[in-house]
Design an enzyme around this catalytic site. Structure first.
Site, PDB file in Angstrom:
ATOM      1  N   ASP A 224      50.369  15.863  10.681  1.00 10.73           N
ATOM      2  CA  ASP A 224      50.030  14.951  11.742  1.00 10.73           C
ATOM      3  C   ASP A 224      48.877  13.822  11.104  1.00 10.73           C
ATOM      4  O   ASP A 224      48.097  14.046  10.205  1.00 10.73           O
ATOM      5  CB  ASP A 224      49.283  15.955  12.470  1.00 10.73           C
ATOM      6  CG  ASP A 224      48.653  15.383  13.754  1.00 10.73           C
ATOM      7  OD1 ASP A 224      49.466  15.077  14.668  1.00 10.73           O
ATOM      8  OD2 ASP A 224      47.399  15.114  14.142  1.00 10.73           O
ATOM      9  N   GLU A 283      53.911  12.464   9.600  1.00 14.87           N
ATOM     10  CA  GLU A 283      53.716  11.323  10.616  1.00 14.87           C
ATOM     11  C   GLU A 283      53.126  10.028  10.359  1.00 14.87           C
ATOM     12  O   GLU A 283      51.771  10.264  10.477  1.00 14.87           O
ATOM     13  CB  GLU A 283      53.157  12.158  11.967  1.00 14.87           C
ATOM     14  CG  GLU A 283      53.178  11.314  13.122  1.00 14.87           C
ATOM     15  CD  GLU A 283      52.016  11.561  13.821  1.00 14.87           C
ATOM     16  OE1 GLU A 283      51.753  10.919  15.117  1.00 14.87           O
ATOM     17  OE2 GLU A 283      51.062  11.727  13.541  1.00 14.87           O
TER      18      GLU A 283
HETATM   19  C1  GLC Z   1      49.591  12.776  16.353  1.00 17.85           C
HETATM   20  C2  GLC Z   1      50.119  13.809  17.471  1.00 17.85           C
HETATM   21  C3  GLC Z   1      49.602  13.396  18.714  1.00 17.85           C
HETATM   22  C4  GLC Z   1      47.923  13.943  18.502  1.00 17.85           C
HETATM   23  C5  GLC Z   1      47.348  12.791  17.545  1.00 17.85           C
HETATM   24  C6  GLC Z   1      46.129  13.559  17.009  1.00 17.85           C
HETATM   25  O1  GLC Z   1      49.796  11.522  16.597  1.00 17.85           O
HETATM   26  O2  GLC Z   1      51.451  13.555  17.432  1.00 17.85           O
HETATM   27  O3  GLC Z   1      50.268  14.174  19.675  1.00 17.85           O
HETATM   28  O4  GLC Z   1      47.406  13.451  19.810  1.00 17.85           O
HETATM   29  O5  GLC Z   1      48.172  13.068  16.187  1.00 17.85           O
HETATM   30  O6  GLC Z   1      46.131  14.768  16.443  1.00 17.85           O
END
Ligand code: GLC
Length: 563
Positions: A224, A283
């Site tokens: 994440d 991500e």
């Molecule tokens: C990422 C996740 C999202 C979350 C954010 C904070 O972007 O995909 O859902 O709100 O991180 O953890």
């Protein structure tokens, strides 16, 4: 059989890579635990619910599942606020349930990736509670990013950074002696304090967390906010206009800093010490594919989500550029390219593609916003998905897209739980509309999501006709389209295949490429387009003949068998 590429004039962008580790061409299905399947009837999905429905995913033909966070959490950001990284949220189940899920997945031949949230913890994490209790200057505070405020009484935030969810990125605490005190950084909700990755204790803790899950048998991790863990030295003010949740604005001293790469090298060494080809996917909302490629260098993570592809408009030139640029950038570092159209943070593509400007990426849709054209959105979504599943590399499928589910665009505002809704003063609807519980059976309460009919978000009526039991085994359904595409993709080795643009067929409304012996044509225009003779239809997103590709459709062709 004549090779397709010799029959057409083509420009090669990406050579075939053939067989390799599983993740290089894997199709990974994202499970959002709150909304996948509820086994105990409390209206919230859970791990036994996931386990019970794994055969659905095996039948669909995916290679792996990625499960969004299921850890103990006060759920202020739907579980992305983790209070304990080595346990399970009681609403979702127990560690025994996790073991059962892993065993069932293994039995069905499915790999499992779990979600790792290393940028921040929950404010309920033992470390953050200890940091608040210990006070300024303590080693407990040094695990997070606490600073003195500006101004004569320290009443102003330490810098001008904004939270991705709206408002300032800093919250002031009350010190143990009751006085107004330091501020802590949170790039997201105030319930998600950022960790300080310059602190070796943080590194040691996450190495232990990785090992905990690797030892339990997971195949890897989705990471994440992978581009946010390291902040520029001195936390300088940002000059970037920072729009909430707009990925193109993830620029500035808190994103994509050089230091993050050292963390991934450290984690890669840990994964390399395990057998079974464990993998990580980042991500990283980094717009420039060349910057993104730096995350997937051979000693860092294995894959990174291709948000350039996800955010490309429904326009042949934009799609072609996104595809070419990402393949070239990833090939440069020897990495596999990923493809993704939907996830739990964006408007579902079946709705995005039905908007006036198809593919526009906004922070949610509400009843008072212009509504997508549902039929057109679904038609385009099927075309986009069939195109994506022919691309070489690895693809990510978000739960429900195999049913053609739209966004819930008329959700009652009172039901919204996404912190974006509150933090933007109700100006941005947020992400609840793509997180609505799945419909499994048309005639059951909550469309079969839970045995009691409870559902943490109300499902829209259209979920009835799109329920899984209305699609499985029904020719022409979106589920069967995905299943057929996944089977052909596997049989023909498209994931490890090549990509060459079919120059003569590409124009302002047509995307046409060749992968191995398969010619893939997506017609983004509103009139049918003619196809040269000598081909037969292999798969198509709408009924199609070998002579033409209907409007807003994708067709896979192969050279017609000679008599
Ligand atoms: C990422 C996740 C999202 C979350 C954010 C904070 O972007 O995909 O859902 O709100 O991180 O953890």
């Amino acid at each position: 059989m004549t090779s397709t590429s010799t029959a057409l004039s083509t420009t090669l962008v990406h050579p075939a890579t053939g067989d390799g580790p599983w993740w290089r061409d894997a199709v990974v299905y994202q499970v959002y635990p709150r909304s996948f399947a509820d086994s105990d009837g409390d209206g919230m999905g859970d791990l036994p619910g996931i386990t019970a429905h794994l055969p659905h995913l095996a039948a669909l033909g995916v290679d792996a599942v990625w499960i969004s966070p299921f850890y103990p959490s006060p759920q202020h950001d739907a579980g992305y606020d983790v209070a304990d990284y080595c346990d399970i949220e009681p609403t979702f189940g127990t560690l025994d349930d996790a073991d059962t899920l892993l065993a069932e997945a293994k039995r069905l031949g499915l790999r499992v990736l779990v979600d790792l949230v290393p940028n921040h913890t929950s404010w309920d994490h033992a470390w953050f509670r200890a940091a608040l209790a210990a006070g300024p200057g303590s080693p407990e505070r040094a695990r997070y990013i606490f600073r003195e405020g500006k101004g004569p009484d320290g009443g102003e935030p330490p810098n001008n950074w904004l939270s991705t969810f709206g408002g300032t990125a800093w919250t002031r605490v009350t010190e143990p002696d009751g006085t107004p005190g330091q501020w802590y950084l949170h790039l997201f909700d105030d319930s998600q304090p950022d960790l300080d990755w310059t602190n070796p204790e943080v590194h040691a803790e996450f190495a232990a967390i990785l090992r905990f899950w690797l030892d339990r048998g997971v195949d890897g991790f989705r990471i994440d906010v992978a581009h946010g863990m390291v902040k520029a030295d001195g936390l300088p003010d940002t000059v970037t206009v920072h729009e909430n949740l707009d990925p193109t604005h993830h620029l500035g001293p808190m994103w994509d800093q050089e230091g993050v790469h050292e963390i991934y090298r450290e984690w890669r060494r840990i994964l390399n010490g395990y057998d079974g080809e464990r993998a990580m996917v980042a991500e990283a909302w980094v717009a420039d594919p060349r910057r993104m490629a730096r995350y997937v260098r051979p000693d860092e993570v294995h894959q990174s989500f291709n948000f350039g592809f996800l955010t490309a408009l429904w326009d042949a030139n934009a799609q072609r550029t996104a595809i070419t640029d990402s393949l070239l950038a990833m090939d440069d570092v020897g990495a596999t390219t990923t493809w993704v159209l939907s996830n739990h943070d964006v408007v579902r593509h079946a709705s995005r593609l039905g908007l006036a400007v198809p593919g526009t990426f906004g922070p949610g849709i509400g009843a008072d916003d212009p509504q997508p054209d549902q039929a057109l959105g679904l038609r385009r979504a099927r075309a986009a998905s069939l195109m994506m599943l022919a691309l070489p590399g690895s693809a990510y499928v978000y739960q429900g897209e195999e049913l053609g589910l739209p966004e819930h665009t008329t959700l009652d505002d009172d039901e919204r739980q996404d912190p974006v809704w509150e933090r933007t003063g109700h100006t941005q609807k947020g992400r609840d509309g793509c997180r609505v519980p799945l419909p499994w059976s048309a005639d059951a309460p909550a469309y079969g999501f839970s045995p009691t009919g409870a559902s943490w978000l109300t499902q829209p009526e259209v979920f009835g006709e799109l329920a899984a039991d209305r699609q499985v085994g029904v020719p022409g359904s979106t589920f069967e389209l995905y299943r057929e595409a996944l089977a052909l993709r596997r049989e023909l080795g498209l994931g490890g295949g090549s990509l060459a643009w079919a120059d003569d067929l590409c124009d302002d409304t047509t995307l046409a490429f060749v992968n191995g012996d398969v010619l893939v044509v997506t017609n983004l225009g509103s009139a049918p387009m003619a196809v040269p003779g000598g081909f037969e239809v292999l798969a198509s997103s709408v009924d199609a003949s070998a002579a033409e590709v209907p409007a807003e459709a994708t067709v896979w062709f192969r050279p017609a068998a000679r008599a």
